[in-house]
Design an enzyme around this catalytic site. Structure first.
Site, PDB file in Angstrom:
ATOM      1  N   GLU A 314       2.267  -6.898  -4.675  1.00  0.00           N
ATOM      2  CA  GLU A 314       1.508  -6.032  -3.767  1.00  0.00           C
ATOM      3  C   GLU A 314       0.316  -6.800  -3.209  1.00  0.00           C
ATOM      4  O   GLU A 314      -0.781  -6.274  -3.119  1.00  0.00           O
ATOM      5  CB  GLU A 314       1.025  -4.762  -4.483  1.00  0.00           C
ATOM      6  CG  GLU A 314       2.173  -3.942  -5.064  1.00  0.00           C
ATOM      7  CD  GLU A 314       1.717  -2.558  -5.518  1.00  0.00           C
ATOM      8  OE1 GLU A 314       2.246  -1.571  -4.985  1.00  0.00           O
ATOM      9  OE2 GLU A 314       0.849  -2.465  -6.396  1.00  0.00           O
ATOM     10  N   CYS A 398      -1.632   6.697  -4.303  1.00  0.00           N
ATOM     11  CA  CYS A 398      -2.975   6.166  -4.072  1.00  0.00           C
ATOM     12  C   CYS A 398      -3.355   6.169  -2.602  1.00  0.00           C
ATOM     13  O   CYS A 398      -4.490   6.474  -2.245  1.00  0.00           O
ATOM     14  CB  CYS A 398      -3.081   4.753  -4.643  1.00  0.00           C
ATOM     15  SG  CYS A 398      -1.778   3.644  -4.089  1.00  0.00           S
TER      16      CYS A 398
END
Lengths: 633, 633
Positions: A314, A398
């Site tokens: 990520e 998130c």
């Protein structure tokens, strides 16, 4: 060292079409629907502890394969923060009751020593603080703390803040350099910047010191994550992410000069570092931030302000590795880049920070939220074959609350004030109520920005007041004009991105700023091999893209833009909440000519009309392919 | 159904510079050095069983994470095969002693029931035949069988062949559709084509039937790999490769119409299918092969004849997904594509098969072996930043012996003979001794091919003989001339890739074939997005590339070729064993102009001389960047 303070979003009333629409959508739809989803997905229920071990209980030897449940406290905290920002716009007893109910859950869950992580309390309290590397306890604490600070500021109610103050005291007792303390820090940075927000409320130095401890301890040897893994009986070398670059603990923070690893972790950390540099007058930390800023913006950032090409970590890979179709470019990372940029601006009023802040805001961050305010992107690729589309919710939600808390507080990114300076970073219809050297000043922007570059600024000090109004001339602008009360001022030689107008300001003063906003062709460095021979279209701060639905349903990968093609005058379009459309005479590669994979002639090109819309608007009309970087022929 | 038979390599003496050099290198250096490496890496020792369990013993629950030791029997078999081909060129008591020593090891290892897999015998014999999906037992058997057949043909010694015949009998007793038999097949296809080779020696129908069984049983339901996993106590759904497409058992073979999964597995299987179609006159299987051929060559093949873009599955992904820098393109896959192509040619004399065979041979396969014959590529990307280079050996040394066995038998790919037809597929200086309708015919090629397209063919039948000489006009050729004994024959209207010259041939007949061989610009389909705006250079069958060392040490990703640039006349170069160099007036993107990642002007281009060499020669002069697909400006 902090030269400037941000003007709080509560002092900026958003009036212009662009942000008013996004803000209203977030307030009316996004934030309520996010609460519904926290309920539907069991996230709020998870705060009721103790409870029977859930089916997803993690076997000891797979504990790094954390479930998303381990982040849930953070999602609740982020929603409280976003909802509290909404309350600053308009108090709402329904939302407050929902937050108060959560506060009750947290009050019941909190242990007598102050510890408050519902996942550990409900499942394996005996293992708390044994895996900071993977299990996000301090990260969750940080987001809940941000929520508590925001709710306190919105309502004056301190119950949640008090709960979190007890938790912070517990954390400060567990972690630190004192005898018997753990010299740990979180695998996912976040609590650092939250503690500084807390410090801004409490002005209690211990909160700032704890943030500084977490930053400065990070990456020192012996490595805490090694020791912690050994203490668990795990082999420290068998870290699933393979390198501590993943969480930026590969070396002490001040020795870091490359932006590496997980992008959101990195950005949250840099934001906290910029804050600390300002609070502590720490020149070394400021220089570290400046070096990391140069690194990411000159080698590792998408034109959308997206960060992190790789899904694997990520995050970041190699310099100039910016693949378009597989771009991870997590929404959270662009949002966090905005957080960092704003803090850098307060350290040093350089338009380069505001340019990147604006670029990430209008493109890589805003793309994360759908038109209707209830659907999201986690990844923001710059090219899609049509398989990438928005989702209602995500196992790791998130990004959803990151974009809602950003939009709900957008006015906070418009201005900074210094000793006798008012700096305007972002343009957009709005009315701000500021104080400069003790004198109230109302500053009104009347503009359709970002659809036009014409901005009328009305300055209304309560009494005549001398100060410098600094107007940002965006890096993308080739020319601009400024007139003060009808008299021209030189706008084309800004100093570090800002034109300074220093005078005695009086009621009724008007500044007319006109930034030329033609469609621009943008090219990447030739080191970005994915973009070689390609061009992107920008107008003002907006990156444009081609969507299949607007382009005769052709797969957008077949579309081409001739180097000499004329781009038509941009046209207003009332669809999708209103935007400015770009059209150009382009071409489409012919694929009808049979099956040959390789041949001796370049593909035939057929003339076609290209229609582009702002990148942030894509994927609101069903599935289809999309391209930002168009091959130029 | 088989219309043509290959002419065995033992009947073709290689004389031309190009293949003579590669063949001599393989015979003198590669094959001996490979034996040394089998010794040094403990691979030959591993045949001495029983032995104490090695340190790499695999825990039950990780058995899919096989070590490379599990393939070692196959590596030995492949070396025996390559070394036996070498013996066909020149008997060598030293090599024969080495092979005989291995045969002794195998004889000692073989169990009384015929079973012979040294890994299982030495480690966990109780688990034999319990994990065909992952553990390569039949694959190892197949390669050892190919070795045994080759050694028998080279020397007439049958000891190894007898050992393997006993093993094959054991295999035939364990697997099949009879009562008490396992309805299994190998997770890595290979034994199928080996059994057909065995059948060509034994003419025992049972060997052909066993091959046909393995092909036809594959992918039928209930799925053998499911049943087998359950029997082991494993969850069949937890297959590490996630899909049975990986090993082409996702559906019955005859129902397959897309080339998927692990590329080498696929190619070995298709080669066996083409063989079976020919042996059995199986039109359905032939049609399946044809469909799969169309699929791979029109959508999933690199211009080098490389196959499989992805390292994850060592194989195929999506149509037109052909990334250059991350191309896996395993050497073995290109070698196996050549195996398959040759078999398709014998089913149906279509020059399209020979074109691909030649393309894979001169590029993706030959690139696997270094100039000195002792270093290798496993992966063959079409672009490198300099981090990809040749290795001395590999934990999985499959590619090493695939390239040596291919080169050692290269003459076997030159010709096919049919009833009254002699077809020439590949050109190269050589003398072949054939038999057409019972009459011996010597066919000599005098040529510098592939460096020139001029080929003199001398036909010398033992007695005047009428037959059709079919000369392949390569698909890359735009024009060619043919003269028979000085008289022109039409060469520009070949039928399916071959010009047929049917006449009574006599001693002293000469055919002069001249294929124009200019440098060609090659373009990929616009659907291959990685190649949009890029051009490759080819000359004859050879794909060219730019290497950093030849191009002013510039990173090759910065080099550009103008659309209208003149390409100089190719020049002979004596380096690297001799080759033809290409030069052109090109350009280099300027990166000296500062750090901007994005800007409003395309990169400045500075004129530079481009120098290209054949792709198969790259990475023989130290590390450096390389590019096949050059941005065209």
């Amino acid at each position: 060292m902090r030269q400037y303070m941000s003007v709080d979003f509560t002092d900026v009333r958003i009036e212009g079409e662009f942000w008013r629409e996004r803000l209203d959508t977030v307030l009316a739809r996004t934030i309520p629907s996010q609460h519904e989803k926290l309920v539907r997905h069991g996230i709020l229920d998870s705060l009721d502890v103790p409870q029977p071990p859930p089916p997803l209980r993690i076997p000891r030897n797979e504990r790094h394969n954390f479930t998303t449940q381990i982040f849930w406290d953070s999602d609740v905290g982020k929603w409280i923060e976003a909802a509290s920002y909404a309350l600053q716009h308009r108090r709402d007893a329904g939302i407050e009751a929902k937050i108060d109910a959560i506060v009750e859950q947290l009050a019941r869950a909190q242990l007598s020593d102050g510890y408050l992580n519902c996942w550990y309390i409900g499942r394996e309290i005996e293992n708390r603080w044994t895996n900071l590397r993977d299990n996000h306890e301090l990260y969750c604490a940080g987001h809940m703390l941000e929520g508590a600070v925001a709710y306190f500021k919105a309502t004056g109610r301190s119950r949640l803040l008090d709960i979190m103050l007890r938790y912070v005291d517990h954390i400060a007792s567990v972690f630190g350099r004192g005898e018997g303390q753990k010299r740990g820090y979180c695998g996912h940075q976040e609590i650092e910047l939250a503690l500084i927000k807390l410090y801004h409320v409490t002005r209690d130095r211990k909160h700032l010191d704890l943030a500084a401890y977490f930053i400065d301890e990070r990456g020192s040897l012996p490595h805490y994550f090694d020791m912690e893994a050994s203490a668990r009986g795990d082999d420290p070398k068998k870290f699933w992410a393979k390198t501590y670059e993943y969480n930026q603990s590969h070396k002490p923070v001040r020795a870091q000069d490359k932006v590496v690893g997980h992008a959101v972790r990195a950005m949250y950390m840099y934001a906290a570092m910029a804050d600390l540099a300002a609070e502590l007058g720490d020149a070394e930390l400021k220089r570290t931030c400046e070096q990391l800023w140069r690194d990411v913006t000159s080698k590792r950032m998408y034109v959308t302000g997206g960060l992190g090409p790789s899904a694997t970590n990520e995050g970041f890979t190699q310099d100039y590795d910016l693949p378009n179709d597989t771009a991870y470019a997590e929404t959270c990372a662009s949002v966090a880049l905005i957080f960092w940029a704003k803090r850098m601006l307060n350290l040093d009023l350089d338009g380069a920070y505001a340019d990147i802040m604006e670029q990430a805001l209008y493109n890589g961050a805003l793309s994360g939220l759908s038109r209707d305010g209830t659907r999201y992107f986690y990844q923001n690729p710059l090219e899609s074959d049509g398989s990438h589309s928005r989702w209602d919710w995500h196992p790791c939600p998130c990004c959803t609350m990151n974009v809602s808390r950003l939009v709900a507080s957008i006015g906070g990114y418009f201005y900074s004030v210094g000793a006798d300076v008012l700096a305007v970073h972002l343009y957009g219809g709005s009315t701000a109520s500021l104080t400069i050297e003790g004198t109230p000043v109302v500053l009104r922007q009347v503009t359709d920005y970002p659809w036009t570059g014409s901005i009328r600024i009305e300055v209304e000090p309560a009494a005549p007041l001398s100060f410098a109004l600094k107007l940002r001339i965006p890096g993308w602008a080739r020319s601009a004009t400024i007139a003060v009360n009808g008299k021209r001022v030189d706008a084309n030689t800004p100093a570090r991105g800002y034109v300074e107008i220093r005078r005695e300001w009086r009621q009724g003063d008007k500044v007319e700023l006109d930034i030329a906003m033609p469609v621009e062709r943008v090219y990447a460095s030739p080191k970005v091999k994915m973009d070689v021979g390609r061009v992107a279209l920008m107008r003002g701060p907006l990156v444009y893209c081609l969507e299949q639905i607007d382009n005769s349903d052709a797969p957008t990968e077949l579309l081409r833009l001739p180097r000499d093609a004329e781009v038509d005058d941009p046209v207003r379009d009332d669809a999708l909440g209103g935007f400015v459309r770009i059209a150009a005479k382009g071409a489409k590669a012919d694929t009808a000519g049979g099956q040959a994979l390789y041949g001796n002639r370049p593909p035939d090109l057929m003339p076609t009309q290209l229609t582009a819309l702002p990148y942030y608007l894509w994927s609101n009309r069903g599935p289809g392919s999309m391209t930002v970087w168009i091959p130029e022929v």
